[in-house]
Design a protein around this motif. Sequence first.
Motif, PDB file in Angstrom:
ATOM      1  N   TYR A 129       0.833  -1.204   0.000  1.00  0.00           N
ATOM      2  CA  TYR A 129       0.000   0.000   0.000  1.00  0.00           C
ATOM      3  C   TYR A 129       0.862   1.245   0.000  1.00  0.00           C
ATOM      4  CZ  TYR A 129       1.044   0.750   4.958  1.00  0.00           C
ATOM      5  OH  TYR A 129       1.694   0.987   6.140  1.00  0.00           O
ATOM      6  N   GLN A 130       0.262   2.335  -0.414  1.00  0.00           N
ATOM      7  CA  GLN A 130       0.813   3.675  -0.198  1.00  0.00           C
ATOM      8  C   GLN A 130      -0.302   4.522   0.378  1.00  0.00           C
ATOM      9  OE1 GLN A 130       3.371   5.736  -3.152  1.00  0.00           O
ATOM     10  NE2 GLN A 130       1.878   7.406  -3.045  1.00  0.00           N
ATOM     11  N   PHE A 131      -0.021   5.189   1.485  1.00  0.00           N
ATOM     12  CA  PHE A 131      -1.031   6.006   2.146  1.00  0.00           C
ATOM     13  C   PHE A 131      -0.872   7.445   1.692  1.00  0.00           C
ATOM     14  CE2 PHE A 131      -2.846   8.381   5.751  1.00  0.00           C
ATOM     15  CZ  PHE A 131      -4.087   7.767   5.829  1.00  0.00           C
ATOM     16  N   ASP A 132      -1.892   7.969   1.036  1.00  0.00           N
ATOM     17  CA  ASP A 132      -1.819   9.308   0.439  1.00  0.00           C
ATOM     18  C   ASP A 132      -2.695  10.346   1.124  1.00  0.00           C
ATOM     19  OD1 ASP A 132      -0.006   8.447  -1.413  1.00  0.00           O
ATOM     20  OD2 ASP A 132      -1.198   8.974  -3.175  1.00  0.00           O
ATOM     21  N   TRP A 133      -3.571   9.933   2.026  1.00  0.00           N
ATOM     22  CA  TRP A 133      -4.461  10.914   2.657  1.00  0.00           C
ATOM     23  C   TRP A 133      -3.649  11.917   3.460  1.00  0.00           C
ATOM     24  CZ3 TRP A 133      -5.141  12.572   7.645  1.00  0.00           C
ATOM     25  CH2 TRP A 133      -6.227  13.423   7.866  1.00  0.00           C
ATOM     26  N   ALA A 134      -4.060  13.172   3.372  1.00  0.00           N
ATOM     27  CA  ALA A 134      -3.434  14.239   4.153  1.00  0.00           C
ATOM     28  C   ALA A 134      -4.488  15.272   4.500  1.00  0.00           C
ATOM     29  CB  ALA A 134      -2.303  14.894   3.363  1.00  0.00           C
ATOM     30  N   PRO A 135      -4.382  15.898   5.660  1.00  0.00           N
ATOM     31  CA  PRO A 135      -5.318  16.970   5.997  1.00  0.00           C
ATOM     32  C   PRO A 135      -5.265  18.075   4.953  1.00  0.00           C
ATOM     33  CG  PRO A 135      -4.024  16.329   7.916  1.00  0.00           C
ATOM     34  CD  PRO A 135      -3.397  15.661   6.734  1.00  0.00           C
ATOM     35  N   ASN A 136      -6.406  18.601   4.614  1.00  0.00           N
ATOM     36  CA  ASN A 136      -6.481  19.671   3.618  1.00  0.00           C
ATOM     37  C   ASN A 136      -6.675  21.009   4.321  1.00  0.00           C
ATOM     38  OD1 ASN A 136      -6.666  21.066   1.221  1.00  0.00           O
ATOM     39  ND2 ASN A 136      -8.829  20.597   0.897  1.00  0.00           N
ATOM     40  N   ASN A 137      -5.639  21.410   5.060  1.00  0.00           N
ATOM     41  CA  ASN A 137      -5.704  22.684   5.762  1.00  0.00           C
ATOM     42  C   ASN A 137      -4.290  23.228   5.958  1.00  0.00           C
ATOM     43  OD1 ASN A 137      -4.648  21.546   8.321  1.00  0.00           O
ATOM     44  ND2 ASN A 137      -6.640  20.520   8.428  1.00  0.00           N
ATOM     45  N   ALA A 138      -4.202  24.414   6.485  1.00  0.00           N
ATOM     46  CA  ALA A 138      -2.921  25.110   6.568  1.00  0.00           C
ATOM     47  C   ALA A 138      -1.923  24.426   7.494  1.00  0.00           C
ATOM     48  CB  ALA A 138      -3.143  26.547   7.039  1.00  0.00           C
ATOM     49  N   LYS A 139      -2.391  23.636   8.443  1.00  0.00           N
ATOM     50  CA  LYS A 139      -1.484  22.971   9.377  1.00  0.00           C
ATOM     51  C   LYS A 139      -0.851  21.712   8.802  1.00  0.00           C
ATOM     52  CE  LYS A 139      -3.618  24.468  13.727  1.00  0.00           C
ATOM     53  NZ  LYS A 139      -4.209  24.014  15.020  1.00  0.00           N
ATOM     54  N   SER A 140      -1.399  21.219   7.722  1.00  0.00           N
ATOM     55  CA  SER A 140      -0.992  19.920   7.188  1.00  0.00           C
ATOM     56  C   SER A 140       0.456  19.912   6.721  1.00  0.00           C
ATOM     57  CB  SER A 140      -1.896  19.529   6.025  1.00  0.00           C
ATOM     58  OG  SER A 140      -1.468  18.313   5.436  1.00  0.00           O
ATOM     59  N   LEU A 141       1.139  18.797   6.990  1.00  0.00           N
ATOM     60  CA  LEU A 141       2.481  18.560   6.463  1.00  0.00           C
ATOM     61  C   LEU A 141       2.458  17.500   5.374  1.00  0.00           C
ATOM     62  CD1 LEU A 141       4.540  18.568   9.785  1.00  0.00           C
ATOM     63  CD2 LEU A 141       4.563  20.320   7.985  1.00  0.00           C
ATOM     64  N   GLY A 142       1.273  16.954   5.080  1.00  0.00           N
ATOM     65  CA  GLY A 142       1.156  15.938   4.047  1.00  0.00           C
ATOM     66  C   GLY A 142       0.765  14.591   4.630  1.00  0.00           C
ATOM     67  N   ALA A 143       0.956  13.555   3.834  1.00  0.00           N
ATOM     68  CA  ALA A 143       0.670  12.180   4.268  1.00  0.00           C
ATOM     69  C   ALA A 143       1.903  11.663   5.003  1.00  0.00           C
ATOM     70  CB  ALA A 143       0.343  11.302   3.064  1.00  0.00           C
ATOM     71  N   ILE A 144       2.046  12.122   6.222  1.00  0.00           N
ATOM     72  CA  ILE A 144       3.295  11.933   6.960  1.00  0.00           C
ATOM     73  C   ILE A 144       3.355  10.588   7.680  1.00  0.00           C
ATOM     74  CG2 ILE A 144       3.602  14.415   7.275  1.00  0.00           C
ATOM     75  CD1 ILE A 144       2.580  14.047  10.160  1.00  0.00           C
ATOM     76  N   HIS A 145       4.520  10.304   8.221  1.00  0.00           N
ATOM     77  CA  HIS A 145       4.751   9.117   9.042  1.00  0.00           C
ATOM     78  C   HIS A 145       3.700   9.031  10.147  1.00  0.00           C
ATOM     79  CE1 HIS A 145       7.082   5.951  10.883  1.00  0.00           C
ATOM     80  NE2 HIS A 145       7.223   6.637  12.005  1.00  0.00           N
ATOM     81  N   THR A 146       3.107   7.888  10.332  1.00  0.00           N
ATOM     82  CA  THR A 146       2.077   7.548  11.331  1.00  0.00           C
ATOM     83  C   THR A 146       0.680   8.028  10.963  1.00  0.00           C
ATOM     84  OG1 THR A 146       2.162   9.474  12.849  1.00  0.00           O
ATOM     85  CG2 THR A 146       3.835   7.733  13.156  1.00  0.00           C
ATOM     86  N   ALA A 147       0.518   8.757   9.857  1.00  0.00           N
ATOM     87  CA  ALA A 147      -0.805   9.308   9.540  1.00  0.00           C
ATOM     88  C   ALA A 147      -1.835   8.223   9.263  1.00  0.00           C
ATOM     89  CB  ALA A 147      -0.712  10.257   8.347  1.00  0.00           C
ATOM     90  N   GLU A 148      -1.396   7.033   8.882  1.00  0.00           N
ATOM     91  CA  GLU A 148      -2.338   5.952   8.588  1.00  0.00           C
ATOM     92  C   GLU A 148      -2.887   5.285   9.844  1.00  0.00           C
ATOM     93  OE1 GLU A 148       1.437   3.593   9.204  1.00  0.00           O
ATOM     94  OE2 GLU A 148       0.806   5.652   8.787  1.00  0.00           O
ATOM     95  N   LEU A 149      -2.205   5.434  10.977  1.00  0.00           N
ATOM     96  CA  LEU A 149      -2.575   4.667  12.171  1.00  0.00           C
ATOM     97  C   LEU A 149      -3.977   4.970  12.700  1.00  0.00           C
ATOM     98  CD1 LEU A 149       0.828   4.606  14.093  1.00  0.00           C
ATOM     99  CD2 LEU A 149      -0.117   2.935  12.479  1.00  0.00           C
ATOM    100  N   PRO A 150      -4.416   6.242  12.768  1.00  0.00           N
ATOM    101  CA  PRO A 150      -5.784   6.491  13.235  1.00  0.00           C
ATOM    102  C   PRO A 150      -6.835   5.828  12.349  1.00  0.00           C
ATOM    103  CG  PRO A 150      -4.503   8.509  13.227  1.00  0.00           C
ATOM    104  CD  PRO A 150      -3.689   7.498  12.500  1.00  0.00           C
ATOM    105  N   PHE A 151      -6.498   5.599  11.087  1.00  0.00           N
ATOM    106  CA  PHE A 151      -7.425   4.961  10.155  1.00  0.00           C
ATOM    107  C   PHE A 151      -7.408   3.444  10.312  1.00  0.00           C
ATOM    108  CE2 PHE A 151      -6.475   9.064   8.351  1.00  0.00           C
ATOM    109  CZ  PHE A 151      -7.678   9.489   7.824  1.00  0.00           C
ATOM    110  N   VAL A 152      -6.214   2.857  10.361  1.00  0.00           N
ATOM    111  CA  VAL A 152      -6.100   1.402  10.461  1.00  0.00           C
ATOM    112  C   VAL A 152      -6.701   0.884  11.768  1.00  0.00           C
ATOM    113  CG1 VAL A 152      -4.456  -0.520  10.649  1.00  0.00           C
ATOM    114  CG2 VAL A 152      -4.095   1.265   8.945  1.00  0.00           C
ATOM    115  N   PHE A 153      -6.470   1.611  12.857  1.00  0.00           N
ATOM    116  CA  PHE A 153      -6.969   1.161  14.159  1.00  0.00           C
ATOM    117  C   PHE A 153      -8.353   1.724  14.487  1.00  0.00           C
ATOM    118  CE2 PHE A 153      -2.411   0.451  14.541  1.00  0.00           C
ATOM    119  CZ  PHE A 153      -2.390  -0.837  15.050  1.00  0.00           C
ATOM    120  N   GLY A 154      -8.850   2.617  13.650  1.00  0.00           N
ATOM    121  CA  GLY A 154     -10.202   3.129  13.830  1.00  0.00           C
ATOM    122  C   GLY A 154     -10.363   4.109  14.973  1.00  0.00           C
ATOM    123  N   THR A 155      -9.262   4.659  15.476  1.00  0.00           N
ATOM    124  CA  THR A 155      -9.359   5.573  16.612  1.00  0.00           C
ATOM    125  C   THR A 155      -9.739   6.984  16.199  1.00  0.00           C
ATOM    126  OG1 THR A 155      -7.020   6.210  16.519  1.00  0.00           O
ATOM    127  CG2 THR A 155      -7.585   4.240  17.824  1.00  0.00           C
TER     128      THR A 155
END
Length: 271
Positions: A129-155
């Motif tokens: 896989y490649q995880f591409d989701w990133a916040p779409n706002n001014a604070k975002s740094l992109g699809a960064i390290h660990t960004a997939e974890l809240p999605f995979v674990f459902g938290t």
Amino acid sequence: MEASAGAIGRATYFGAYVDGTLVKAPTIDRVSQGNARGIDLIVGSNRDEFRYFAQFDPRVLSITQPQYSVVFPTVLAKQRAAMVAAYQGARPGASEGDIVLAMINDQAMRVPATRLAAAQSRFARSYVYQFDWAPNNAKSLGAIHTAELPFVFGTLRFTGIPGGAEALQSDRTRIAALSKQMVTAWTTFARTGNPGDRWPTYRTSTRATMIWNYSPTVVNAPRDTERALWNGLHLPRCRPQHLKVSANLTFSFVNTGRVETKASSSRRAEC
């Protein structure tokens, strides 16, 4: 490398240490020999892994090619200019820092992951896989390290992911839907060894990769020209090299090409 990139050096590589007794060879070597035969695998990386460290030191985003030289593999030195040109060509208007971080991302994360999947695909089912989701706002740094974890674990807890909490507030429905799909894929894989019919196995002939975003899509051989640029880097042959770069930045490149902090004398990576 200047202290401006110091936050990257605080990354820690968690991997098997080859002690010659319990772990007798680099993981990729043992997997290639069939020592994990029959064990199905999901492996992947995030599109912007190393931008994660900019939340601790924003100067990471301005890392330069000369600074990158400290950890760039010497075995690829003759083709480095061509590699940089290829990354630039695929990213019109990108800054020098963007190019360096993209190259580090592949060197340290994406290429080792795809090589592991390719090796294991001879002996079991492998999924990339490649995880591409990133916040779409001014604070975002992109699809960064660990960004997939809240999605995979459902938290859906975005601690350490700049802009994540704000994205959840503004787009909870789509974020929750993406998380549900990822949770389903990972738990189905845990039960059956197959994350679902929509996610094909990884083979070097196709390099099928699940791109996780609001509309998950399977792409064959994504950014394959860039992946292939690293073919001359033989990861199992890389020996641990401790690199004291500055008071705040010390790299140790090991067999997978990731980094860990450790005090040592100054010298270049020998790969």
